[in-house]
Design an enzyme around this catalytic site. Structure first.
Site, mmCIF file in Angstrom:
data_model
loop_
_atom_site.group_PDB
_atom_site.id
_atom_site.type_symbol
_atom_site.label_atom_id
_atom_site.label_comp_id
_atom_site.label_asym_id
_atom_site.label_seq_id
_atom_site.Cartn_x
_atom_site.Cartn_y
_atom_site.Cartn_z
ATOM 1 C CB VAL A 111 -2.528 -4.803 2.277
ATOM 2 C CG1 VAL A 111 -3.341 -3.610 2.781
ATOM 3 C CG2 VAL A 111 -3.058 -6.102 2.871
ATOM 4 C CB CYS A 112 -1.741 -0.610 0.299
ATOM 5 S SG CYS A 112 -1.432 1.126 -0.026
#
Length: 330
Positions: A111-112
């Site tokens: 994520v990210c």
């Protein structure tokens, strides 16, 4: 069926929603599956290399458990992101665990800026990946073997899934649930979270305008300023070359070398950003905005928006419209 073990990896300085968002999706999917008579979908753990509470960059504390023994059966590993990822990349215990577990588990998701952790562990070489739009260039520079695409909300490349920033972790987790348990369960969770199962468009629509390098030559910088001051003006290549007092061929070559994109691409970029501002702050029709910003017709505006932002201009307006009473005072 035994529950699928999902380990969400946390570290000091993480972005809390990168971890909490997917955690809630998997937990919600377990409840939704149980309601459909399919118990035990997931066992979710928030783990760290210290097994101690970790403090997010925002000051929020999250309790974590120890990273599971690499020999345990782990279905999915989710690597959160956040500003603390730059320090986490040097956590030898964490990197060793990731490197050991990744070949054995069914899936690895980031994520990210969690993509930096996976890349540091050597998991993403040669793969197409994404990350937060503001960190995509850094990821590409530090790991040139990666094919970094800054627009998608998430990307699947084999067993590796990567997503854009922050809330995109929820989109990613919903996609993983759909892959595991089907659209009915995933849609139930999405409705509970009051969000799209599949978000329209890519993350470019949320990005701040990309800063464009200024040319070293004064004449080329003057052309850039000319285009930015009047996006709707006559900015065909011969007109721009004449403004720079250069031949068309020489101007095109110099501009591309100093700015990093062709004059035509630069003009289109400026016009799209002007149209975005118009869509956000005015009630004018698409035809009026297209003409004012140099894009000609509403159809051309739609086509350029779809190509650059992966979303239609009327949808963009509904999402980002700023009403008069909400505008920031000058």
């Amino acid at each position: 069926m035994k529950p699928r073990t999902v380990v969400i990896v946390a570290f000091p300085g993480l972005q809390p929603l990168d971890a909490v968002g997917p955690f809630e999706v998997f937990a919600g999917a377990t409840r939704a599956a149980e309601a459909l008579g399919r118990p035990g979908a997931y066992r979710v753990a928030l783990a760290s290399s210290t097994a101690q509470p970790v403090w997010a960059g925002t000051g929020l504390g999250l309790c974590t458990e120890a990273l599971p023994d690499p020999g345990e059966r782990i279905d999915t590993v989710v690597l959160a992101g956040g500003d603390g990822v730059q320090s986490a990349r040097h956590d030898e215990v964490l990197l060793s665990w990731i490197s050991t577990v990744a070949p054995r588990c069914r899936r690895v998701a980031t994520v990210c800026t969690g993509a930096f952790l996976a890349a540091e562990a050597g998991l993403l070489d040669g793969r197409r990946v994404t990350t937060h739009w503001a960190r995509a260039e850094q990821l590409a520079e530090e790991f040139p073997s990666l094919e970094v695409d800054p627009d998608p909300i998430y990307i699947r490349d084999g067993k590796f899934w990567t997503s854009a920033g922050v809330t995109a972790g929820i989109d990613l987790a919903l996609a993983l649930v759909q892959d595991d348990l089907g659209v009915e369960v995933a849609q139930t969770v999405a409705r509970h979270l009051v969000m799209f199962l599949h978000r329209p468009g890519g993350q470019t629509q949320f990005a701040s305008p990309v800063w464009v390098p200024r040319a070293e030559r004064f004449t080329v910088r003057a052309v850039q300023a000319l285009v930015e001051a009047a996006p709707g003006g006559d900015h065909h290549l011969p007109a721009l070359a004449a403004a720079a007092a250069m031949s068309v061929r020489h101007f095109a070559r110099v501009f591309s070398a100093e700015v990093g994109e062709t004059p035509g691409r630069f003009v289109e970029r400026v016009r799209v950003e002007a149209a975005r501002r118009e869509l956000e702050t005015t009630d004018d029709t698409l035809d009026v905005i297209a003409a004012r910003c140099g894009l000609g017709t509403a159809e051309t505006l739609r086509r350029v928006f779809q190509r650059r932002l992966s979303v239609a201009p009327d949808f963009y307006r509904r999402r980002f419209r700023v009403v008069a009473g909400e505008r920031t005072p000058a």
